[in-house]
Scaffold this motif. Sequence first.
Motif, PDB file in Angstrom:
ATOM      1  N   PHE A 178       8.120   1.282 -10.001  1.00 59.32           N
ATOM      2  CA  PHE A 178       9.548   1.398 -10.274  1.00 59.32           C
ATOM      3  C   PHE A 178      10.421   0.861  -9.136  1.00 59.32           C
ATOM      4  CE2 PHE A 178       7.563   4.807 -12.762  1.00 59.32           C
ATOM      5  CZ  PHE A 178       8.065   4.505 -14.020  1.00 59.32           C
ATOM      6  N   TRP A 179       9.827   0.588  -7.989  1.00 56.85           N
ATOM      7  CA  TRP A 179      10.612   0.271  -6.801  1.00 56.85           C
ATOM      8  C   TRP A 179      11.462  -0.979  -6.996  1.00 56.85           C
ATOM      9  CZ3 TRP A 179      11.247  -3.407  -2.968  1.00 56.85           C
ATOM     10  CH2 TRP A 179      11.840  -2.981  -1.788  1.00 56.85           C
ATOM     11  N   SER A 228      12.290  -2.549  -9.781  1.00 59.56           N
ATOM     12  CA  SER A 228      13.246  -2.390 -10.881  1.00 59.56           C
ATOM     13  C   SER A 228      14.469  -1.619 -10.421  1.00 59.56           C
ATOM     14  CB  SER A 228      12.590  -1.666 -12.056  1.00 59.56           C
ATOM     15  OG  SER A 228      11.516  -2.411 -12.579  1.00 59.56           O
ATOM     16  N   ARG A 229      14.250  -0.496  -9.747  1.00 56.36           N
ATOM     17  CA  ARG A 229      15.384   0.324  -9.309  1.00 56.36           C
ATOM     18  C   ARG A 229      16.280  -0.431  -8.327  1.00 56.36           C
ATOM     19  NH1 ARG A 229      14.170   6.678  -8.447  1.00 56.36           N
ATOM     20  NH2 ARG A 229      13.313   7.163 -10.507  1.00 56.36           N
ATOM     21  N   GLN A 230      15.656  -1.066  -7.343  1.00 57.16           N
ATOM     22  CA  GLN A 230      16.454  -1.757  -6.330  1.00 57.16           C
ATOM     23  C   GLN A 230      17.221  -2.924  -6.941  1.00 57.16           C
ATOM     24  OE1 GLN A 230      16.771  -0.346  -3.562  1.00 57.16           O
ATOM     25  NE2 GLN A 230      15.010   1.018  -3.524  1.00 57.16           N
ATOM     26  N   ASP A 281      20.074  -1.714  -9.609  1.00 49.88           N
ATOM     27  CA  ASP A 281      21.189  -0.980  -9.006  1.00 49.88           C
ATOM     28  C   ASP A 281      21.879  -1.736  -7.876  1.00 49.88           C
ATOM     29  OD1 ASP A 281      20.759   1.117 -10.730  1.00 49.88           O
ATOM     30  OD2 ASP A 281      19.488   2.237  -9.335  1.00 49.88           O
TER      31      ASP A 281
END
Length: 470
Positions: free
Chosen positions: A100-101, A103-105, A108
């Motif tokens: 998920f790292w 994708s999240r960075q 966002d």
Amino acid sequence: MSDTIERQLAGSRTRGLMDAIRTRIASRVLGPGDRLPSVRSFADTMGVSPSTVVEAYDRLAAEGVIRAKRGSGFYVTGSNMPPLAIGELGPRRDRAVDPFWVSRQSLDADDTMAKPGCGWLPADWMPNEALRKGLRSLARGQASILTDYGGTRGSLALRRLLLGRFADEGIEAGADQLLLTGSGTQAIDLICRFLLRPGDTVLVDDPGYFNFQALLRAHRVELVGVPYTHTGPDTAAFEAALKAYKPRLYITNSTLHNPTGATMSPQTAHRLLSAAAAHDLIVVEDDIFTDFEPSASARLAVLDGFDRVIRIGSFSKTLSGSVRCGYIAARADWIERLIDLQVATSFGGPSPVATELIASVLAGGSYRKHMSELRQRLAVSMDRTATRLDRLGITPWTMPRGGFYLWCRLPDGLDSADIANRCLSKGVVLAPGNVFSVSQSAAPYLRFNVAQSDSQRVEDTLRAAIDESG
């Protein structure tokens, strides 16, 4: 052995069994109402005595975790079940290499961030004028497109366009073999709901697309990675995995593979399909990058004809990540059941606004011109980015024949998670290698999006991170 030591060992074995059952319940391998293995079968599996299993079951029943039914066995009660945490379904790892790292960075990140690790093209590379024109036309069109739910199969206009493109490839498919979905990710989710059960085994490429891993873990299946080569999956390892693990499914990109950029050779494709047929394996071919190819390569769906291959795709890479729509092409009987699943989970097909807009852009004469210009622009960025990275000692694993991903090796001794964290603190989002690796064997690698990487800022930030690490 003294009685005291024997009792201590027995107690330890009992607690171990209780922990194993709690773990299965927490990860949803066992859900409310599920029957636990019989005392004798669980004892054989765990290598303990039946009395130890009975003791573990009795203690869990006393805690209310399971309950006994006379003459039937033990069942999960569902009480005190912790919330499902997808990120914890696999081994605990540093967040820098969590699927998920990136994708999240990337999702966002604000406009001040550079995103060489993200998976999409810059906004000004997309066919914005064609999208605006299509939106204006929809606004003047039928009110039902703006207000109604989507039909169960999705836009007829878009499905006809896709079937025409299949025919151009040599695939004879009927309208009953195609379903539009809310996105490419939803397409995979529906297939997983349809074909998989908790505990099933799925083969994935290693390295391979990180969100395949995240989504599959949400479905509580076992992942087995197959090493990926310059011509596709390692066929010897693939065949060995089929024999050893008896997987239900294999998910891959056959062309312009994510993250490596490699394309499967015809020889690998034929051997893969032969092995799949021999072992009753279903193959999901994610065709999202097909329009970035300068010329068509071997396609599993073309060779198989939707017998045991399911093709999925979407338009987020070529048209818009904001206008979401995907598709599934498969056997007609499977499509019928997938339709029911989509109705159950989304109440109908994808948004008519999205599907009619995509259909209008694809049908217009501007799309072919857009893709032709995009391929040329990406080829220039690919070369320029490779040159920039070479100055830093970062070398491509291969030079792809198209697309926008460049899979690169860092100088010896450097870890991509460390480099990614250092760059993130300076406003640059990278994609570290182990995000893509089930076996966690890709620490020396980074995936670069060449459309987002060709800048002095990215080069300077990488140089500083490498110097700090060295």
